[in-house]
Design a protein around this motif. Structure first.
Motif, PDB file in Angstrom:
ATOM      1  N   THR A  65       0.836  -1.202   0.000  1.00 13.91           N
ATOM      2  CA  THR A  65       0.000   0.000   0.000  1.00 13.91           C
ATOM      3  C   THR A  65       0.867   1.247   0.000  1.00 13.91           C
ATOM      4  OG1 THR A  65      -1.783  -1.149   1.160  1.00 13.91           O
ATOM      5  CG2 THR A  65      -1.795   1.265   1.260  1.00 13.91           C
ATOM      6  N   ASP A  66       1.905   1.249   0.828  1.00 12.49           N
ATOM      7  CA  ASP A  66       2.808   2.401   0.895  1.00 12.49           C
ATOM      8  C   ASP A  66       3.504   2.630  -0.442  1.00 12.49           C
ATOM      9  OD1 ASP A  66       4.243   4.529   2.288  1.00 12.49           O
ATOM     10  OD2 ASP A  66       5.985   3.189   2.210  1.00 12.49           O
ATOM     11  N   VAL A  67       3.951   1.565  -1.075  1.00 18.87           N
ATOM     12  CA  VAL A  67       4.620   1.692  -2.372  1.00 18.87           C
ATOM     13  C   VAL A  67       3.653   2.277  -3.400  1.00 18.87           C
ATOM     14  CG1 VAL A  67       5.643   0.413  -4.306  1.00 18.87           C
ATOM     15  CG2 VAL A  67       6.335  -0.107  -1.952  1.00 18.87           C
ATOM     16  N   SER A 115      -6.851  -2.614  -4.136  1.00 18.18           N
ATOM     17  CA  SER A 115      -8.223  -2.155  -3.930  1.00 18.18           C
ATOM     18  C   SER A 115      -9.181  -3.317  -3.709  1.00 18.18           C
ATOM     19  CB  SER A 115      -8.684  -1.288  -5.097  1.00 18.18           C
ATOM     20  OG  SER A 115      -8.816  -2.068  -6.258  1.00 18.18           O
ATOM     21  N   SER A 116      -8.741  -4.529  -3.986  1.00 15.21           N
ATOM     22  CA  SER A 116      -9.603  -5.688  -3.774  1.00 15.21           C
ATOM     23  C   SER A 116      -9.121  -6.561  -2.617  1.00 15.21           C
ATOM     24  CB  SER A 116      -9.678  -6.514  -5.056  1.00 15.21           C
ATOM     25  OG  SER A 116      -8.407  -7.020  -5.381  1.00 15.21           O
ATOM     26  N   THR A 117      -8.266  -6.005  -1.748  1.00 18.38           N
ATOM     27  CA  THR A 117      -7.699  -6.819  -0.671  1.00 18.38           C
ATOM     28  C   THR A 117      -8.263  -6.481   0.697  1.00 18.38           C
ATOM     29  OG1 THR A 117      -5.836  -5.310  -0.381  1.00 18.38           O
ATOM     30  CG2 THR A 117      -5.510  -7.200  -1.866  1.00 18.38           C
ATOM     31  N   GLY A 118      -9.474  -6.011   0.762  1.00 18.03           N
ATOM     32  CA  GLY A 118     -10.084  -5.764   2.059  1.00 18.03           C
ATOM     33  C   GLY A 118     -10.038  -4.304   2.458  1.00 18.03           C
ATOM     34  N   GLN A 119     -10.264  -4.093   3.745  1.00 23.20           N
ATOM     35  CA  GLN A 119     -10.410  -2.746   4.281  1.00 23.20           C
ATOM     36  C   GLN A 119      -9.175  -1.877   4.050  1.00 23.20           C
ATOM     37  OE1 GLN A 119     -13.244  -1.538   5.319  1.00 23.20           O
ATOM     38  NE2 GLN A 119     -12.330   0.464   5.611  1.00 23.20           N
ATOM     39  N   GLY A 125      -7.055   3.054  -1.596  1.00 21.86           N
ATOM     40  CA  GLY A 125      -7.723   3.629  -2.755  1.00 21.86           C
ATOM     41  C   GLY A 125      -8.352   4.973  -2.438  1.00 21.86           C
ATOM     42  N   ASP A 126      -8.970   5.079  -1.269  1.00 20.56           N
ATOM     43  CA  ASP A 126      -9.572   6.355  -0.853  1.00 20.56           C
ATOM     44  C   ASP A 126      -8.515   7.448  -0.725  1.00 20.56           C
ATOM     45  OD1 ASP A 126     -12.109   5.291  -0.774  1.00 20.56           O
ATOM     46  OD2 ASP A 126     -12.123   5.009   1.415  1.00 20.56           O
ATOM     47  N   ILE A 127      -7.375   7.099  -0.144  1.00 26.70           N
ATOM     48  CA  ILE A 127      -6.297   8.080   0.028  1.00 26.70           C
ATOM     49  C   ILE A 127      -5.788   8.539  -1.337  1.00 26.70           C
ATOM     50  CG2 ILE A 127      -3.912   8.372   0.824  1.00 26.70           C
ATOM     51  CD1 ILE A 127      -4.683   6.440   3.164  1.00 26.70           C
ATOM     52  N   LEU A 128      -5.597   7.598  -2.250  1.00 21.70           N
ATOM     53  CA  LEU A 128      -5.112   7.936  -3.582  1.00 21.70           C
ATOM     54  C   LEU A 128      -6.105   8.839  -4.308  1.00 21.70           C
ATOM     55  CD1 LEU A 128      -3.143   7.666  -5.923  1.00 21.70           C
ATOM     56  CD2 LEU A 128      -4.326   5.561  -6.547  1.00 21.70           C
ATOM     57  N   THR A 130      -8.462  10.720  -3.055  1.00 22.38           N
ATOM     58  CA  THR A 130      -8.556  12.016  -2.376  1.00 22.38           C
ATOM     59  C   THR A 130      -7.402  12.919  -2.778  1.00 22.38           C
ATOM     60  OG1 THR A 130      -9.741  11.046  -0.514  1.00 22.38           O
ATOM     61  CG2 THR A 130      -8.621  13.148  -0.112  1.00 22.38           C
ATOM     62  N   GLU A 131      -6.200  12.367  -2.835  1.00 25.81           N
ATOM     63  CA  GLU A 131      -5.037  13.175  -3.201  1.00 25.81           C
ATOM     64  C   GLU A 131      -5.105  13.619  -4.659  1.00 25.81           C
ATOM     65  OE1 GLU A 131      -1.515  15.320  -3.106  1.00 25.81           O
ATOM     66  OE2 GLU A 131      -2.921  14.738  -1.555  1.00 25.81           O
ATOM     67  N   ARG A 132      -5.471  12.717  -5.567  1.00 27.34           N
ATOM     68  CA  ARG A 132      -5.603  13.100  -6.975  1.00 27.34           C
ATOM     69  C   ARG A 132      -6.665  14.190  -7.135  1.00 27.34           C
ATOM     70  NH1 ARG A 132      -1.420  11.701 -10.357  1.00 27.34           N
ATOM     71  NH2 ARG A 132      -1.189   9.480 -10.481  1.00 27.34           N
ATOM     72  N   MET A 133      -7.784  14.023  -6.463  1.00 27.84           N
ATOM     73  CA  MET A 133      -8.858  15.010  -6.581  1.00 27.84           C
ATOM     74  C   MET A 133      -8.430  16.355  -5.993  1.00 27.84           C
ATOM     75  SD  MET A 133     -11.117  13.502  -8.313  1.00 27.84           S
ATOM     76  CE  MET A 133     -12.721  14.235  -8.147  1.00 27.84           C
ATOM     77  N   ARG A 134      -7.686  16.335  -4.902  1.00 25.07           N
ATOM     78  CA  ARG A 134      -7.190  17.575  -4.303  1.00 25.07           C
ATOM     79  C   ARG A 134      -6.268  18.296  -5.275  1.00 25.07           C
ATOM     80  NH1 ARG A 134      -3.020  19.740  -2.724  1.00 25.07           N
ATOM     81  NH2 ARG A 134      -1.723  17.899  -2.927  1.00 25.07           N
TER      82      ARG A 134
END
Length: 188
Positions: A65-67, A115-119, A125-128, A130-134
């Motif tokens: 996720t960090d990568v 994005s398909s590996t659980g919570q 995905g939400d963080i990504l 959000t950052e792109r939209m910002r």
């Protein structure tokens, strides 16, 4: 100097280890695909101990996720060409270079797999997003401040970024400058 002090120093040992581990993950994903390697293999490739990876990231999924987040959010400054059309063209070209670079496709595949590996994957995905939209919103707000009509950030995502991501993920024809400019023209 302890590891916590080193972690605060940009360019210190902690930054070098992080970069080595990220590079190892990107290389392994390119070679084997998502889910086909272990923390031990990442550690061996990066030249660090398994314990260093577990201490810093806790698990392979957290490391992946960090990568993905680090690579996909590593943006050049948002362009400011003086027009929304110019800004969108420059931005789209920057994104195209990032996602078609040496490990761009592997990182995109990683983001999709996460994005398909659980919570935790959903949070990544939400963080990504959000950052792109910002990033997009700041560019579009600047255009509106200049008095230009500007599309919504979600329209930029749907009409410029999504087609480029799909083409890279599925290996469909290269992202040529004409193709990228055409995406911007159709949106505007």
């Amino acid at each position: 100097m302890n590891e916590r002090q080193q972690a605060r120093r940009p360019g210190g040992r902690s930054a070098r280890v992080g970069a080595q581990v990220h590079r190892a993950v990107a290389d392994l994903i390119s070679e084997r695909g998502y889910g086909n390697f272990t923390v031990g293999e990442v550690a061996a490739r990066a030249g660090v101990a398994d314990s260093s990876i577990y201490r810093r990231w806790g698990s392979l999924e957290t490391l992946l996720t960090d990568v993905a987040l680090t690579r996909l959010n590593a943006q050049s400054p948002m362009p400011d060409t003086g027009s929304v059309a110019g800004d969108l063209r420059v931005y789209a070209a920057q994104v195209a270079r990032e996602i078609t670079g040496p490990d761009g496709p592997a990182v995109l595949h990683l983001a999709v797999a996460l994005s398909s590996t659980g919570q935790q994957g959903l949070q990544a995905g939400d963080i990504l997003r959000t950052e792109r939209m910002r990033q997009l919103q700041s560019m579009l707000d600047r255009a509106r401040d200049r008095g230009e009509p500007a599309p919504d950030a979600l329209d930029v995502l749907d009409h410029i970024l999504a087609p480029m991501y799909i083409r890279v993920l599925f290996g469909i024809v290269p992202l040529t400058p004409d193709y990228i400019d055409g995406l911007v023209d159709r949106l505007l």
